[in-house]
Scaffold this motif. Structure first.
Motif, PDB file in Angstrom:
ATOM      1  N   SER A  41      46.617 -36.611 -41.361  1.00 18.01           N
ATOM      2  CA  SER A  41      46.275 -37.666 -42.099  1.00 18.01           C
ATOM      3  C   SER A  41      46.779 -38.962 -41.829  1.00 18.01           C
ATOM      4  N   LEU A  42      45.931 -39.955 -41.885  1.00 17.28           N
ATOM      5  CA  LEU A  42      46.455 -41.484 -41.819  1.00 17.28           C
ATOM      6  C   LEU A  42      47.720 -41.757 -42.706  1.00 17.28           C
ATOM      7  N   SER A  43      47.633 -41.350 -43.868  1.00 17.10           N
ATOM      8  CA  SER A  43      48.806 -41.130 -44.866  1.00 17.10           C
ATOM      9  C   SER A  43      50.328 -40.663 -44.421  1.00 17.10           C
ATOM     10  N   ASP A  44      49.848 -39.558 -43.493  1.00 18.77           N
ATOM     11  CA  ASP A  44      51.091 -38.768 -42.904  1.00 18.77           C
ATOM     12  C   ASP A  44      51.607 -39.769 -41.973  1.00 18.77           C
ATOM     13  N   ILE A  45      50.587 -40.192 -41.053  1.00 16.77           N
ATOM     14  CA  ILE A  45      50.975 -40.945 -39.857  1.00 16.77           C
ATOM     15  C   ILE A  45      51.857 -42.274 -40.292  1.00 16.77           C
ATOM     16  N   SER A  46      51.433 -42.737 -41.582  1.00 18.23           N
ATOM     17  CA  SER A  46      51.914 -44.209 -41.865  1.00 18.23           C
ATOM     18  C   SER A  46      53.263 -43.805 -42.728  1.00 18.23           C
ATOM     19  N   SER A  47      53.733 -42.729 -43.021  1.00 20.12           N
ATOM     20  CA  SER A  47      54.792 -42.553 -43.914  1.00 20.12           C
ATOM     21  C   SER A  47      55.981 -43.010 -43.424  1.00 20.12           C
ATOM     22  N   PRO A  48      56.406 -43.180 -42.124  1.00 20.43           N
ATOM     23  CA  PRO A  48      57.716 -44.105 -41.828  1.00 20.43           C
ATOM     24  C   PRO A  48      57.415 -45.529 -42.534  1.00 20.43           C
ATOM     25  N   VAL A  49      56.504 -46.114 -42.523  1.00 19.93           N
ATOM     26  CA  VAL A  49      56.389 -47.384 -43.105  1.00 19.93           C
ATOM     27  C   VAL A  49      55.638 -47.618 -44.330  1.00 19.93           C
ATOM     28  N   LYS A  50      55.800 -46.423 -45.352  1.00 16.18           N
ATOM     29  CA  LYS A  50      55.217 -46.361 -46.495  1.00 16.18           C
ATOM     30  C   LYS A  50      55.832 -47.565 -47.447  1.00 16.18           C
ATOM     31  N   GLU A  51      57.084 -47.553 -47.429  1.00 22.57           N
ATOM     32  CA  GLU A  51      57.719 -48.588 -48.309  1.00 22.57           C
ATOM     33  C   GLU A  51      57.558 -49.944 -47.773  1.00 22.57           C
ATOM     34  N   HIS A  52      57.486 -50.284 -46.375  1.00 23.41           N
ATOM     35  CA  HIS A  52      57.330 -51.457 -45.631  1.00 23.41           C
ATOM     36  C   HIS A  52      55.929 -52.042 -46.285  1.00 23.41           C
ATOM     37  N   LEU A  53      54.698 -50.973 -46.218  1.00 23.86           N
ATOM     38  CA  LEU A  53      53.375 -50.971 -46.489  1.00 23.86           C
ATOM     39  C   LEU A  53      53.314 -51.727 -47.889  1.00 23.86           C
ATOM     40  N   GLY A  54      54.166 -51.159 -48.985  1.00 19.37           N
ATOM     41  CA  GLY A  54      54.368 -51.503 -50.335  1.00 19.37           C
ATOM     42  C   GLY A  54      54.741 -53.057 -50.235  1.00 19.37           C
ATOM     43  N   GLU A  55      55.775 -53.244 -49.515  1.00 20.77           N
ATOM     44  CA  GLU A  55      56.237 -54.911 -49.532  1.00 20.77           C
ATOM     45  C   GLU A  55      55.261 -55.669 -48.901  1.00 20.77           C
ATOM     46  N   PHE A  56      54.627 -55.234 -47.959  1.00 14.97           N
ATOM     47  CA  PHE A  56      53.436 -56.023 -47.237  1.00 14.97           C
ATOM     48  C   PHE A  56      52.431 -56.353 -48.147  1.00 14.97           C
ATOM     49  N   ASN A  57      51.885 -55.385 -49.042  1.00 15.11           N
ATOM     50  CA  ASN A  57      50.980 -55.450 -49.823  1.00 15.11           C
ATOM     51  C   ASN A  57      51.158 -56.498 -51.204  1.00 15.11           C
ATOM     52  N   LYS A  58      52.557 -56.698 -51.491  1.00 10.81           N
ATOM     53  CA  LYS A  58      52.958 -57.538 -52.375  1.00 10.81           C
ATOM     54  C   LYS A  58      52.962 -58.998 -51.532  1.00 10.81           C
ATOM     55  N   HIS A  59      53.402 -59.099 -50.595  1.00 12.14           N
ATOM     56  CA  HIS A  59      53.247 -60.280 -49.690  1.00 12.14           C
ATOM     57  C   HIS A  59      51.820 -60.629 -49.306  1.00 12.14           C
ATOM     58  N   PHE A  60      51.038 -60.017 -49.317  1.00 12.10           N
ATOM     59  CA  PHE A  60      49.588 -60.304 -48.909  1.00 12.10           C
ATOM     60  C   PHE A  60      48.768 -60.669 -50.203  1.00 12.10           C
ATOM     61  N   LYS A  61      49.154 -60.005 -51.425  1.00 16.05           N
ATOM     62  CA  LYS A  61      48.674 -60.160 -52.608  1.00 16.05           C
ATOM     63  C   LYS A  61      48.900 -61.829 -52.943  1.00 16.05           C
ATOM     64  N   GLU A  62      50.191 -62.107 -52.812  1.00 20.62           N
ATOM     65  CA  GLU A  62      50.769 -63.514 -52.998  1.00 20.62           C
ATOM     66  C   GLU A  62      50.131 -64.618 -52.290  1.00 20.62           C
ATOM     67  N   LEU A  63      49.862 -64.240 -51.156  1.00 16.40           N
ATOM     68  CA  LEU A  63      49.217 -64.963 -50.036  1.00 16.40           C
ATOM     69  C   LEU A  63      47.893 -65.397 -50.386  1.00 16.40           C
TER      70      LEU A  63
END
Length: 324
Positions: free
Chosen positions: A2-24
């Motif tokens: 699944s795409l979730s499995d593929i993105s697992s190495p950057v899961k925590e970074h995606l969380g940080e990205f989403n915070k950054h994106f929401k603030e923006l």
């Protein structure tokens, strides 16, 4: 996988990205806040920011610059989708009413412009002027590809060269930008940046070919739009182009005449779909998609093995194995 499995190495970074994106995305305009909140309800697969992060990881480091780059491309992508819905008069996006349908065309255009400007300003605020160069090139290519697509939809004069040019500009250019921005955020050298850009370009072309295949083969609405929608919108894609090459001139004229109709019937569309499948149009398109996936994998062979590189390889396979 699944795409979730593929993105697992950057899961925590995606969380940080989403915070950054929401603030923006915060604004002082009530209507804009309402629409942005509405957009956040139908978040897509986040393939593009994931690409930025995976490319950065493959090149050595994911950092704050990677988040800025990811936000830029996600804002640009969202803006282009909103503008596309206006151009295509689409009433639905990801199972929900499009912005132009829920509000109106003027508001949709202005929201798209806002998102694009926020993306560009986010780079300027961080002095990431190379990000601007990369993204501006993608915006130019997307616009050119869209206009060429509209022009060819009117005349129906499309060959494989034109098809691949439109596909590269409309879809692949932004994926190439994602990968190059990710590489640049990790201080990659020119060779590494180009390799990442090539990967994104080839991946994007394969992604679009797969979309075009699914327009002929998916169950109704499995891809978020009715099967045969491209034909109804007078889009001649790779499976049909191959079918044309295998057909007598009279058959080609018959199909084009049907496509040119103001509104082809369901039976007429189904007849074209069945014909394209029967003469090998789907098999040919699948073969071409695999060729581009192989090119994408080869492009990143210069990098050392890592969990990020492996995810990029897995993502390439996912692109042509996906069902939606």
């Amino acid at each position: 996988m699944s795409l979730s499995d593929i993105s697992s190495p950057v899961k925590e970074h995606l969380g940080e990205f989403n915070k950054h994106f929401k603030e923006l995305m915060k604004t002082n305009v009530a209507l804009l806040d309402l629409i942005i909140k509405y957009l956040s309800q139908k978040k897509g697969k986040q393939i593009r920011p994931t690409l930025v992060l995976l490319a950065a990881g493959t090149c050595g480091s994911i950092n704050e610059r990677s988040y800025t780059g990811g936000a830029m491309v996600e804002l640009l992508h969202t803006a282009t989708l909103i503008h596309d819905d206006v151009v295509d008069k689409s009433d639905e996006r990801r199972g929900m009413a499009s912005i132009n349908a829920e509000w109106n065309n003027k508001i949709a255009i202005l929201v798209g412009d806002f998102l694009l400007s926020k993306g560009l300003l986010s780079a300027i605020d961080q002095d990431e002027f190379e990000f601007l160069r990369i993204v501006s090139k993608a915006v130019r290519r997307i616009s050119e590809g869209e206009l060429l697509s509209i022009e060819k939809a009117r005349s129906l004069e499309v060959d494989e060269d034109v098809y691949f040019r439109i596909t590269a500009d409309k879809t692949a250019s932004l994926m190439a930008s994602c990968c190059e921005i990710g590489a640049f955020s990790a201080n990659a050298n020119e060779q590494e940046r180009q390799a990442m850009a090539d990967y994104g370009e080839f991946l994007g072309i394969a992604f679009q070919i797969k979309d075009d295949i699914m327009d002929y083969t998916s169950k109704k609405f499995a891809i978020g739009k009715p099967v045969g929608n491209d034909l109804k919108e007078k889009k001649i894609t790779l499976p049909l182009l191959y079918a044309f090459k295998q057909s007598e001139r009279s058959k080609v004229k018959q199909i084009i005449k049907t496509i040119k109709k103001k509104k082809a019937t369901k039976d007429e569309v189904k007849e074209i779909i069945d014909y394209v499948v029967s003469v090998g149009g789907i098999d040919y398109a699948e073969k071409k998609a695999q060729e581009y996936i192989d090119k994408a994998k080869d492009a990143i062979s210069i990098f050392d093995d890592s969990i990020y590189k492996q995810s990029m390889i897995d993502l390439a396979d996912f692109v042509i194995e996906r069902k939606s």
